[in-house]
Design a protein around this motif. Structure first.
Motif: not given
Length: 154
Positions: A8-9, A16-18, A23-27, A65-66
């Motif tokens: 996913i990263k 163009g996103y980091k 975002r990682e916590a949500t994921l 975004l996801l």
């Protein structure tokens, strides 16, 4: 889980996103609760346990975004609440749901039964199906069993 996060990263980076810590916590919450069809508020409450500094607006933006990047599927079961479901790498299409109108439970159908219909749509209407979703609304086996044991006919 780490392999899916890395994939996913890469998806984010290719657009163009980091993969920010928020975002990682949500994921991670989505991955840890993959079977639960969490709402944004559910995700927020679980993220907050791990990272109290992350706000509800950040979780909403991350989920949107996801969803835009097709990492998650934003779904609505007719109750006015948007829920989020991770898309799997192996599935061509999203899975389907059995939604109980009595208890609100959701069971999943992982098989794709609509392949022949998609082929027919392509042949007869020159229509290329990119994705589909099928939700059945009814009474689940749990409620049916409960109604039968309570002496109520189903």
């Amino acid at each position: 889980m780490e392999a899916r996060i890395d994939k996913i990263k890469q998806q984010l980076q290719s657009q163009g996103y980091k993969l920010t810590p928020q975002r990682e916590a949500t994921l991670r919450v989505l991955l840890e609760n993959e079977e639960d069809h969490l709402s944004a508020e559910d995700v927020f409450m679980l993220v907050k346990e791990k990272a109290p500094e992350i706000g509800l607006a950040t979780v909403y933006r991350t989920l949107e975004l996801l969803s835009e990047l097709h990492v998650v599927e934003k779904i609505n079961f007719g109750d006015g609440v948007a829920r989020y479901d991770l898309r799997t790498d192996t599935a061509k299409h999203h899975h389907h749901h059995l939604i109980c109108v009595q208890c609100g439970s959701m069971d999943e159908i992982r098989e794709d039964w609509l392949g022949p219909l998609e082929e027919r749509l392509e042949k007869e209407f020159n229509f290329t199906v990119l994705d589909h979703r099928l939700d059945f609304h009814g009474i689940c086996y749990r409620c049916t069993d409960k109604n039968n044991t309570d002496g109520n006919p189903s």
